[in-house]
Structure formats: C-alpha cells, structure tokens
Design a protein around this motif. Structure first.
Motif, PDB file in Angstrom:
ATOM      1  N   MET A   1       0.837  -1.180   0.000  1.00  0.00           N
ATOM      2  CA  MET A   1       0.000   0.000   0.000  1.00  0.00           C
ATOM      3  C   MET A   1       0.885   1.248   0.000  1.00  0.00           C
ATOM      4  N   THR A   2       0.528   2.196  -0.815  1.00  0.00           N
ATOM      5  CA  THR A   2       1.295   3.420  -0.952  1.00  0.00           C
ATOM      6  C   THR A   2       0.936   4.394   0.173  1.00  0.00           C
ATOM      7  N   PRO A   3       1.936   4.945   0.841  1.00  0.00           N
ATOM      8  CA  PRO A   3       1.631   5.959   1.868  1.00  0.00           C
ATOM      9  C   PRO A   3       0.981   7.193   1.245  1.00  0.00           C
ATOM     10  N   ARG A   4       0.150   7.848   1.998  1.00  0.00           N
ATOM     11  CA  ARG A   4      -0.563   9.032   1.502  1.00  0.00           C
ATOM     12  C   ARG A   4       0.372  10.135   1.034  1.00  0.00           C
ATOM     13  N   THR A   5       1.537  10.192   1.648  1.00  0.00           N
ATOM     14  CA  THR A   5       2.473  11.264   1.293  1.00  0.00           C
ATOM     15  C   THR A   5       2.995  11.110  -0.129  1.00  0.00           C
ATOM     16  N   GLN A   6       2.902   9.908  -0.696  1.00  0.00           N
ATOM     17  CA  GLN A   6       3.374   9.704  -2.062  1.00  0.00           C
ATOM     18  C   GLN A   6       2.295   9.966  -3.107  1.00  0.00           C
ATOM     19  N   THR A   8      -0.282  12.252  -5.251  1.00  0.00           N
ATOM     20  CA  THR A   8      -0.284  13.635  -5.721  1.00  0.00           C
ATOM     21  C   THR A   8      -1.445  14.370  -5.052  1.00  0.00           C
ATOM     22  N   GLU A   9      -1.379  15.670  -5.094  1.00  0.00           N
ATOM     23  CA  GLU A   9      -2.455  16.482  -4.501  1.00  0.00           C
ATOM     24  C   GLU A   9      -3.811  16.174  -5.129  1.00  0.00           C
ATOM     25  N   PRO A  10      -3.917  16.085  -6.474  1.00  0.00           N
ATOM     26  CA  PRO A  10      -5.214  15.749  -7.068  1.00  0.00           C
ATOM     27  C   PRO A  10      -5.726  14.369  -6.630  1.00  0.00           C
ATOM     28  N   GLU A  11      -4.815  13.409  -6.498  1.00  0.00           N
ATOM     29  CA  GLU A  11      -5.247  12.075  -6.070  1.00  0.00           C
ATOM     30  C   GLU A  11      -5.743  12.094  -4.630  1.00  0.00           C
ATOM     31  N   ARG A  12      -5.036  12.821  -3.761  1.00  0.00           N
ATOM     32  CA  ARG A  12      -5.502  12.939  -2.371  1.00  0.00           C
ATOM     33  C   ARG A  12      -6.889  13.572  -2.323  1.00  0.00           C
ATOM     34  N   TYR A  13      -7.083  14.606  -3.126  1.00  0.00           N
ATOM     35  CA  TYR A  13      -8.384  15.279  -3.170  1.00  0.00           C
ATOM     36  C   TYR A  13      -9.469  14.324  -3.660  1.00  0.00           C
ATOM     37  N   ASP A  14      -9.199  13.586  -4.752  1.00  0.00           N
ATOM     38  CA  ASP A  14     -10.185  12.653  -5.295  1.00  0.00           C
ATOM     39  C   ASP A  14     -10.527  11.563  -4.289  1.00  0.00           C
ATOM     40  N   ARG A  15      -9.528  11.031  -3.612  1.00  0.00           N
ATOM     41  CA  ARG A  15      -9.778   9.993  -2.607  1.00  0.00           C
ATOM     42  C   ARG A  15     -10.610  10.546  -1.448  1.00  0.00           C
ATOM     43  N   SER A  16     -10.317  11.765  -1.058  1.00  0.00           N
ATOM     44  CA  SER A  16     -11.074  12.392   0.022  1.00  0.00           C
ATOM     45  C   SER A  16     -12.536  12.592  -0.379  1.00  0.00           C
ATOM     46  N   GLN A  17     -12.750  13.100  -1.589  1.00  0.00           N
ATOM     47  CA  GLN A  17     -14.123  13.310  -2.072  1.00  0.00           C
ATOM     48  C   GLN A  17     -14.874  11.983  -2.188  1.00  0.00           C
ATOM     49  N   LEU A  18     -14.194  10.955  -2.645  1.00  0.00           N
ATOM     50  CA  LEU A  18     -14.808   9.632  -2.781  1.00  0.00           C
ATOM     51  C   LEU A  18     -15.209   9.084  -1.409  1.00  0.00           C
ATOM     52  N   LEU A  91     -14.778   9.570  -9.826  1.00  0.00           N
ATOM     53  CA  LEU A  91     -13.654   9.701  -8.891  1.00  0.00           C
ATOM     54  C   LEU A  91     -12.844   8.408  -8.828  1.00  0.00           C
ATOM     55  N   THR A  92     -13.521   7.274  -8.825  1.00  0.00           N
ATOM     56  CA  THR A  92     -12.823   5.985  -8.793  1.00  0.00           C
ATOM     57  C   THR A  92     -11.964   5.808 -10.040  1.00  0.00           C
ATOM     58  N   ALA A  93     -12.480   6.212 -11.178  1.00  0.00           N
ATOM     59  CA  ALA A  93     -11.714   6.109 -12.421  1.00  0.00           C
ATOM     60  C   ALA A  93     -10.464   6.990 -12.363  1.00  0.00           C
ATOM     61  N   ARG A  94     -10.581   8.181 -11.791  1.00  0.00           N
ATOM     62  CA  ARG A  94      -9.420   9.071 -11.696  1.00  0.00           C
ATOM     63  C   ARG A  94      -8.377   8.526 -10.720  1.00  0.00           C
ATOM     64  N   VAL A  95      -8.832   7.979  -9.600  1.00  0.00           N
ATOM     65  CA  VAL A  95      -7.899   7.386  -8.640  1.00  0.00           C
ATOM     66  C   VAL A  95      -7.227   6.167  -9.271  1.00  0.00           C
ATOM     67  N   SER A  96      -7.995   5.370  -9.978  1.00  0.00           N
ATOM     68  CA  SER A  96      -7.443   4.200 -10.651  1.00  0.00           C
ATOM     69  C   SER A  96      -6.388   4.599 -11.675  1.00  0.00           C
ATOM     70  N   GLN A  97      -6.635   5.654 -12.417  1.00  0.00           N
ATOM     71  CA  GLN A  97      -5.666   6.131 -13.402  1.00  0.00           C
ATOM     72  C   GLN A  97      -4.377   6.567 -12.715  1.00  0.00           C
ATOM     73  N   ALA A  98      -4.488   7.248 -11.583  1.00  0.00           N
ATOM     74  CA  ALA A  98      -3.296   7.671 -10.838  1.00  0.00           C
ATOM     75  C   ALA A  98      -2.519   6.445 -10.347  1.00  0.00           C
ATOM     76  N   CYS A  99      -3.225   5.430  -9.877  1.00  0.00           N
ATOM     77  CA  CYS A  99      -2.563   4.197  -9.425  1.00  0.00           C
ATOM     78  C   CYS A  99      -1.881   3.482 -10.586  1.00  0.00           C
ATOM     79  N   LEU A 100      -2.541   3.465 -11.733  1.00  0.00           N
ATOM     80  CA  LEU A 100      -1.947   2.845 -12.917  1.00  0.00           C
ATOM     81  C   LEU A 100      -0.667   3.563 -13.323  1.00  0.00           C
TER      82      LEU A 100
END
Length: 124
Positions: A1-6, A8-18, A91-100
């Motif tokens: 699992m990737t730590p939150r600090t790694q 990006t800001e947009p990914e943190r925002y998307d995960r928070s909104q989700l 939001l899930t699609a955007r987070v998935s893209q960041a993970c990919l």
C-alpha cells in the motif's frame, strides 16, 4: 500500500471526495427511465393519446435488468442517489488512473535498475 504522502495532490483530493461520498450519501447504480403507458380502461384519457407517464429506476439484478416504479415523492432522492453513484464512478476512475500511472512508473524504474538483469544471467 502506498503511503498518503506519495499521492499527488489531485489524487488525495479525489480519494477524500470519494470517501465523503461513500460515507455521507446514498448511491444507486442505475438510471431513470420515463415510460408512457395506457391503462386499458375504455374511457380513460390514455386511450385518446394522452398516456400515463411514470418514472422507473432501471437496475441490474444479477444478469437481468429490473424496472422499479419510482413514486413522485421519491424522485428527487433517487435522482440524487444516481448522481452520487455516477460521481463516485468518475472519482474511482481518476484514482485508478493515478494508481496505474504509479504502477507503470515503478515497473519502468525496476527495469532500469540492477535487479533487472536478464534471467539467463541468473542461471548456473
């Protein structure tokens, strides 16, 4: 699992909104369908070209589609739940893209490193 600090800001925002969406609001995976029908009564207005219009929720139940009548009193809450589901999907699609992208970067970095020696070199 990737730590939150790694992340990006947009990914943190998307995960928070989700997380907020999933925690705070109802969601429905389906769509609204307006149907016009005739009732069959001989003297009803629907026989003269003014069919009864009603709203249905179309959902998938296993391999089949189901049409569920939505009373007018519940229309706004059902619409909101469907919109919440659609927003969660985006939001899930955007987070998935960041993970990919993170996975592909790690894979490329691993290939370039010394651990990526050819398999033949490791054999005796």
């Amino acid at each position: 699992m990737t730590p939150r600090t790694q992340w990006t800001e947009p990914e943190r925002y998307d995960r928070s909104q989700l997380a907020k969406l999933l925690h705070d609001q109802a969601l429905l995976a389906g769509s609204l369908v307006t149907m016009a029908r005739t009732c069959g009564k001989p003297k009803c207005k629907c026989r003269r070209g003014h069919p009864h219009v009603s709203l249905y929720l179309s959902i998938r139940a296993g391999p089949q589609r189901k049409m569920l009548y939505v009373p007018p009193s519940l229309e706004s809450s059902v619409r909101a739940a469907i919109q919440t589901y659609q927003q969660a999907q985006r939001l899930t699609a955007r987070v998935s893209q960041a993970c990919l992208e993170r996975f592909l970067a790690a894979k490329a970095q691993r290939r370039q490193g010394p651990a990526a020696a050819s398999p033949k070199a490791d054999r005796p």
